[in-house]
Scaffold this motif. Structure first.
Motif, PDB file in Angstrom:
ATOM      1  N   ALA A 107     -16.120  20.599  18.618  1.00 27.81           N
ATOM      2  CA  ALA A 107     -16.302  21.025  20.012  1.00 27.81           C
ATOM      3  C   ALA A 107     -16.590  19.815  20.905  1.00 27.81           C
ATOM      4  O   ALA A 107     -16.084  19.739  22.038  1.00 27.81           O
ATOM      5  N   PHE A 108     -17.381  18.886  20.406  1.00 30.10           N
ATOM      6  CA  PHE A 108     -17.661  17.669  21.169  1.00 30.10           C
ATOM      7  C   PHE A 108     -16.375  16.878  21.396  1.00 30.10           C
ATOM      8  O   PHE A 108     -16.137  16.366  22.499  1.00 30.10           O
ATOM      9  N   ALA A 143      -6.032  14.477  16.591  1.00 27.26           N
ATOM     10  CA  ALA A 143      -6.978  15.015  15.607  1.00 27.26           C
ATOM     11  C   ALA A 143      -7.233  16.495  15.865  1.00 27.26           C
ATOM     12  O   ALA A 143      -7.289  17.294  14.922  1.00 27.26           O
ATOM     13  N   LEU A 144      -7.387  16.879  17.141  1.00 31.34           N
ATOM     14  CA  LEU A 144      -7.599  18.283  17.469  1.00 31.34           C
ATOM     15  C   LEU A 144      -6.381  19.124  17.090  1.00 31.34           C
ATOM     16  O   LEU A 144      -6.521  20.246  16.594  1.00 31.34           O
ATOM     17  N   VAL A 163      -0.638   9.924  12.415  1.00 32.50           N
ATOM     18  CA  VAL A 163      -1.958   9.606  12.936  1.00 32.50           C
ATOM     19  C   VAL A 163      -1.817   8.554  14.033  1.00 32.50           C
ATOM     20  O   VAL A 163      -1.008   7.642  13.939  1.00 32.50           O
ATOM     21  N   ILE A 164      -2.599   8.712  15.097  1.00 32.65           N
ATOM     22  CA  ILE A 164      -2.646   7.714  16.158  1.00 32.65           C
ATOM     23  C   ILE A 164      -3.954   6.963  15.998  1.00 32.65           C
ATOM     24  O   ILE A 164      -5.018   7.563  15.902  1.00 32.65           O
ATOM     25  N   ARG A 165      -3.855   5.648  15.928  1.00 36.11           N
ATOM     26  CA  ARG A 165      -5.049   4.823  15.738  1.00 36.11           C
ATOM     27  C   ARG A 165      -5.586   4.342  17.063  1.00 36.11           C
ATOM     28  O   ARG A 165      -4.839   4.099  18.007  1.00 36.11           O
ATOM     29  N   LYS A 187      -7.090  21.564  11.323  1.00 36.62           N
ATOM     30  CA  LYS A 187      -7.088  22.359  10.080  1.00 36.62           C
ATOM     31  C   LYS A 187      -6.599  21.526   8.904  1.00 36.62           C
ATOM     32  O   LYS A 187      -7.164  21.579   7.809  1.00 36.62           O
ATOM     33  N   ALA A 188      -5.553  20.745   9.110  1.00 43.81           N
ATOM     34  CA  ALA A 188      -5.042  19.887   8.039  1.00 43.81           C
ATOM     35  C   ALA A 188      -6.052  18.802   7.674  1.00 43.81           C
ATOM     36  O   ALA A 188      -6.237  18.486   6.490  1.00 43.81           O
ATOM     37  N   ILE A 189      -6.706  18.243   8.684  1.00 41.65           N
ATOM     38  CA  ILE A 189      -7.722  17.209   8.430  1.00 41.65           C
ATOM     39  C   ILE A 189      -8.882  17.805   7.641  1.00 41.65           C
ATOM     40  O   ILE A 189      -9.342  17.213   6.658  1.00 41.65           O
ATOM     41  N   GLU A 190      -9.355  18.973   8.062  1.00 41.40           N
ATOM     42  CA  GLU A 190     -10.457  19.625   7.346  1.00 41.40           C
ATOM     43  C   GLU A 190     -10.092  19.901   5.897  1.00 41.40           C
ATOM     44  O   GLU A 190     -10.884  19.654   4.989  1.00 41.40           O
TER      45      GLU A 190
END
Length: 65
Positions: free
Chosen positions: A49-50, A20-21, A2-4, A25-28
């Motif tokens: 999308a935003f 994050a993009l 993760v990048i903070r 899928k892993a985050i979701e």
């Protein structure tokens, strides 16, 4: 990894969103599996999308500078 975000370095915001993009899928999956996090952290398709749109805007800023 993760990048903070770093408040004094706006390009870290771009890097954080890009990561994050890349890991969406892993985050979701991770958020969905934790009931206590779902209401606060689960992002809708519109929110993803935003983030994509925002990443594109920030990327243009990186190229200009």
């Amino acid at each position: 990894m993760v990048i903070r975000n770093v408040a004094t370095r706006w390009n870290y915001t771009h890097a954080m969103i890009q990561r994050a993009l890349m890991l969406c899928k892993a985050i979701e999956k991770w958020v969905f599996e934790r009931k206590e996090l779902r209401d606060e952290l689960y992002l809708s398709n519109q929110e993803w999308a935003f983030l994509k749109w925002l990443a594109d805007i920030l990327k243009m800023s990186l190229v200009i500078l």
